[in-house]
Design an enzyme around this catalytic site. Structure first.
Site, PDB file in Angstrom:
ATOM      1  N   TYR A   1       0.857  -1.185   0.000  1.00 50.86           N
ATOM      2  CA  TYR A   1       0.000   0.000   0.000  1.00 50.86           C
ATOM      3  C   TYR A   1       0.889   1.228   0.000  1.00 50.86           C
ATOM      4  O   TYR A   1       1.842   1.307   0.787  1.00 50.86           O
ATOM      5  CB  TYR A   1      -0.903   0.000   1.239  1.00 50.86           C
ATOM      6  CG  TYR A   1      -1.773   1.220   1.391  1.00 50.86           C
ATOM      7  CD1 TYR A   1      -1.529   2.151   2.410  1.00 50.86           C
ATOM      8  CD2 TYR A   1      -2.836   1.454   0.532  1.00 50.86           C
ATOM      9  CE1 TYR A   1      -2.339   3.278   2.553  1.00 50.86           C
ATOM     10  CE2 TYR A   1      -3.646   2.574   0.676  1.00 50.86           C
ATOM     11  CZ  TYR A   1      -3.391   3.483   1.684  1.00 50.86           C
ATOM     12  OH  TYR A   1      -4.180   4.607   1.826  1.00 50.86           O
TER      13      TYR A   1
ATOM     14  N   ASP B   1       9.422   3.016  -0.515  1.00 51.54           N
ATOM     15  CA  ASP B   1       8.367   3.701   0.230  1.00 51.54           C
ATOM     16  C   ASP B   1       8.617   3.411   1.723  1.00 51.54           C
ATOM     17  O   ASP B   1       8.236   2.351   2.221  1.00 51.54           O
ATOM     18  CB  ASP B   1       6.990   3.203  -0.220  1.00 51.54           C
ATOM     19  CG  ASP B   1       5.888   3.894   0.577  1.00 51.54           C
ATOM     20  OD1 ASP B   1       4.705   3.715   0.226  1.00 51.54           O
ATOM     21  OD2 ASP B   1       6.199   4.604   1.558  1.00 51.54           O
TER      22      ASP B   1
ATOM     23  N   LYS C   1       4.616   9.677   8.621  1.00 55.29           N
ATOM     24  CA  LYS C   1       4.540   9.172   9.996  1.00 55.29           C
ATOM     25  C   LYS C   1       5.626   9.742  10.919  1.00 55.29           C
ATOM     26  O   LYS C   1       5.547  10.883  11.364  1.00 55.29           O
ATOM     27  CB  LYS C   1       4.551   7.641   9.971  1.00 55.29           C
ATOM     28  CG  LYS C   1       3.340   7.080   9.165  1.00 55.29           C
ATOM     29  CD  LYS C   1       3.337   5.582   9.108  1.00 55.29           C
ATOM     30  CE  LYS C   1       2.355   5.059   8.091  1.00 55.29           C
ATOM     31  NZ  LYS C   1       0.958   5.101   8.543  1.00 55.29           N
TER      32      LYS C   1
HETATM   33  P1  KE4 Z   1      -0.699   8.554   4.485  1.00 60.16           P
HETATM   34  O1  KE4 Z   1      -1.216   9.248   3.229  1.00 60.16           O
HETATM   35  O2  KE4 Z   1      -1.786   7.753   5.185  1.00 60.16           O
HETATM   36  O3  KE4 Z   1       0.052   9.499   5.412  1.00 60.16           O
HETATM   37  O4  KE4 Z   1       0.414   7.509   4.014  1.00 60.16           O
HETATM   38  C1  KE4 Z   1       0.078   6.551   3.035  1.00 60.16           C
HETATM   39  C2  KE4 Z   1       1.050   5.389   3.123  1.00 60.16           C
HETATM   40  C3  KE4 Z   1       2.056   5.296   2.189  1.00 60.16           C
HETATM   41  N1  KE4 Z   1       2.957   4.282   2.224  1.00 60.16           N
HETATM   42  C4  KE4 Z   1       2.897   3.342   3.199  1.00 60.16           C
HETATM   43  C5  KE4 Z   1       3.908   2.239   3.215  1.00 60.16           C
HETATM   44  C6  KE4 Z   1       1.883   3.397   4.191  1.00 60.16           C
HETATM   45  O5  KE4 Z   1       1.826   2.441   5.147  1.00 60.16           O
HETATM   46  C7  KE4 Z   1       0.948   4.441   4.158  1.00 60.16           C
HETATM   47  C8  KE4 Z   1      -0.174   4.557   5.169  1.00 60.16           C
HETATM   48  N2  KE4 Z   1      -0.243   3.517   6.137  1.00 60.16           N
HETATM   49  C9  KE4 Z   1      -1.550   3.265   6.717  1.00 60.16           C
HETATM   50  C10 KE4 Z   1      -1.376   2.105   7.722  1.00 60.16           C
HETATM   51  N3  KE4 Z   1      -1.277   0.858   7.066  1.00 60.16           N
HETATM   52  C11 KE4 Z   1      -2.158   4.472   7.320  1.00 60.16           C
HETATM   53  C12 KE4 Z   1      -3.378   4.214   8.168  1.00 60.16           C
HETATM   54  C13 KE4 Z   1      -4.644   4.712   7.496  1.00 60.16           C
HETATM   55  O6  KE4 Z   1      -4.778   4.581   6.266  1.00 60.16           O
HETATM   56  O7  KE4 Z   1      -5.491   5.262   8.250  1.00 60.16           O
END
Ligand code: KE4
Length: 423
Positions: free
Chosen positions: A142, A237, A265
Site C-alpha cells: 500500500y 516507500d 509518519k
Molecule cells: P498517508 O497518506 O496515510 O500518510 O500515508 C500513506 C502510506 C504510504 N505508504 C505506506 C507504506 C503506508 O503504510 C501508508 C499509510 N499507512 C496506513 C497504515 N497501514 C495508514 C493508516 C490509514 O490509512 O489510516
C-alpha cells in the site's frame, strides 16, 4: 450505550463510515470503534475511561511513545509565532539539512503533508526524470490512495493494473504493473514485457500493509540490480520503515541504496508531514527548480516541522533506541512464537525489529497471496478479546503491530500473558 458508541452513531451521520480514514471504523472486526480521549507513553485512553497498551501508535509516528514532552514543548513554542505563513521559514531549512546531512542517499528533499502525497510526487518525478510511464508495484503493498497506486491484485502477476477502487478510471492505472512480493522473476518479466518502459519500481522494503512480510534474502538487492539493468529508478516507500528500522530506515537496515525515498509518519511525529527525497539530479527536476510540478499550501508547516525535527533529533542523538526497539521486538514476537510452540498453535508470526503481526494461517506468509489465506474471522475474535482485555492492536489482519521506545518489558509481558490466555 458507551460514549464511543454514542459518538460513532453521531459520526456516521456526518462523516463517511463515521471515520476520517477507513481502517479506524473497525469494519473488519465488527465492533464499534473506540473513540480516543488521549494517550501518553505506550498507553491510550478512550472516552469511556478505558486504558489500553497501544500497538497502533498512530500507525507508526509515535516511535518515542505518545505525548513526548520535548515534542509537545516544541509545538507549543513554535505555535507562539503563528501557525502558518505560506512562506519559507528557517525550520524548513533546518529539517532538510538535518535529513540530507545524515541519510546518504538523500541529497535533496521536499516536504509534503502525507505519505500519499509523498508517493504521488515521487512517482511523478520518476516519470519526469526517466521520460518513461510504467510503474511496477507489488500486490499487497500500500502506497497511499493516489489513483495510480490503487491497484493490488490478490494472486499472480498482472501486466496491467485493474483499479480496486470505484472512481479510478482505467487510464489512471493502465501504466501500473503488479509484481509478486519476494519474486524477482515476476519483476523481470514485467521489465521485459514493457520493453524497458518502466520509470520506477516502488516497494515497501518491509511489507507492512498486508500484515508484516519481510523481504526475502536478496530480494531488495535483486530489485536494485534489475532497476540498474533496465534503467529504472528504485523507490523505497519508507513511510512506515523510515527512521524506524534505523535512522536511515530500511535502506540503512538492509544496506540497499534507493534512488528515491518517501517518508511519512515518524518524520512528522504525529503532525501531518510526508516527504520525498533522493539524488540531486533527480530532485532538481521538481518545480520550481525543474519541470515536474508539485506544490502544497501547508507543506513544511512550521509547527509540523518543529514536531518532526524534534523527534528526528532525539532519534539521531540516541541511536541506541534502534537496538532497544529491536530487542523489544524480539521479546514480543519471539514470545508469541514460544507460546504458539508450547500450545501447538500453527499460526505464523512475522516480524522485523519493532514491526510484526500474527497471521491466522498455517501457511508461511511471504506475499499477498499467502497473506490472504489468513482466517480473518479468527483474527476478528482475537482482536475483540485483546481489546476487551486492554490491548489495542490494529483492527485488521493486514496491518502491523508497532512497538515504541515507551513500551517496557512489563507491558510486553502483560501482552504476552493476554495472548497466552487467549490461545
Ligand atoms: P498517508 O497518506 O496515510 O500518510 O500515508 C500513506 C502510506 C504510504 N505508504 C505506506 C507504506 C503506508 O503504510 C501508508 C499509510 N499507512 C496506513 C497504515 N497501514 C495508514 C493508516 C490509514 O490509512 O489510516
Amino acid at each position: 450505550m458507551t460514549k464511543s458508541e454514542e459518538l460513532f452513531q453521531r459520526a456516521v451521520k456526518r462523516i463517511p463510515g463515521g471515520v476520517n480514514s477507513p481502517v479506524r471504523a473497525y469494519g473488519s472486526v465488527t465492533e464499534a470503534p473506540r473513540f480516543i480521549q488521549g494517550a501518553v507513553g505506550c498507553k491510550i485512553f478512550d472516552v469511556d475511561g478505558n486504558e489500553y497498551i497501544d500497538y497502533i501508535d498512530s500507525w507508526g509516528p509515535m516511535i518515542l511513545g505518545h505525548n513526548n514532552e520535548q515534542i509537545k514543548d516544541a509545538v507549543i513554542r513554535a505555535s507562539e509565532n503563528g501557525l502558518s505563513f505560506g512562506c519559507a521559514t528557517e525550520v524548513e531549512v533546518e529539517m532538510a539539512e538535518f535529513i540530507c546531512d545524515k541519510i546518504p542517499h538523500v541529497d535533496m528533499i521536499r516536504m509534503v503533508n502525507s505519505g500519499t502525497e509523498a508517493v504521488m510526487s515521487a512517482l511523478r518525478v520518476a516519470r519526469g526524470y526517466t521520460g518513461k510511464n510504467k510503474i511496477i508495484k507489488f500486490a499487497g503493498c500500500y502506497h497511499g490512495h493516489t489513483d495510480a497506486m490503487l491497484v493490488s491484485a490478490g494472486s499472480g502477476v498482472m501486466t496491467s493494473g485493474v483499479p480496486d477502487s470505484a472512481g479510478v478510471p482505467k487510464g489512471c492505472t493502465q501504466d501500473t504493473m503488479l509484481a509478486v512480493y519476494n519474486d524477482l522473476n515476476s519483476v523481470e518479466k514485467l521489465f521485459i514485457e514493457s520493453d524497458s518502459q518502466v520509470a520506477a519500481v516502488i516497494v515497501e522494503p518491509v511489507g507492512a500493509n498486508m500484515g508484516v512480510v519481510p523481504p526475502a534474502d536478496g530480494f531488495l538487492q535483486g530489485l536494485r540490480d534489475l532497476c540498474d539493468k533496465y534503467h529504472a529508478l528504485l523507490i523505497f516507500d519508507e513511510v512506515i520503515t523510515g527512521f524506524r528500522l534505523s535512522f536511515s530506515g530500511a535502506a540503512g537496515f538492509y544496506g540497499i541504496t534507493p534512488d528515491l525515498v518517501t517518508y511519512g509518519k515518524i518524520i512528522g511525529a504525529g503532525m501531518p508531514v510526508g516527504a520525498y527525497g533522493g539524488r540531486k539530479e533527480i530532485m532538481e527536476m521538481v518545480a520550481p527548480a525543474g519541470p515536474v510540478y508539485q506544490a502544497g499550501t501547508l507543506s513544511g508547516n512550521p509547527i509540523a516541522m518543529a514536531a518532526g525535527l524534534t523527534q528526528l533529533k532525539i532519534l539521531w542523538e540516541d541511536q541506541d533506541i534502534y537496538k532497544r526497539l529491536y530487542q523489544k521486538g524480539e521479546l514480543l514476537y519471539e514470545g508469541i512464537r514460544k507460546i504458539f510452540l508450547e500450545k501447538g498453535v500453527d499460526y505464523q508470526v512475522n516480524s522485523v525489529s519493532s514491526l510484526g503481526c500474527i497471521f491466522f494461517t498455517e501457511n508461511k506468509v511471504t506475499d499477498y497471496t499467502s497473506a490472504k489465506t489468513s482466517d480473518t474471522a479468527e483474527f476478528s475474535k482475537y482482536f475483540r478479546y485483546m481489546l476487551n482485555n486492554g490491548i489495542h492492536i490494529a483492527p485488521s489482519q493486514f496491518e502491523a503491530m508497532f512497538l515504541s521506545d515507551a513500551h517496557t518489558e512489563a507491558e510486553i509481558q502483560e501482552t504476552l500473558d493476554c495472548i497466552e490466555k487467549y490461545f
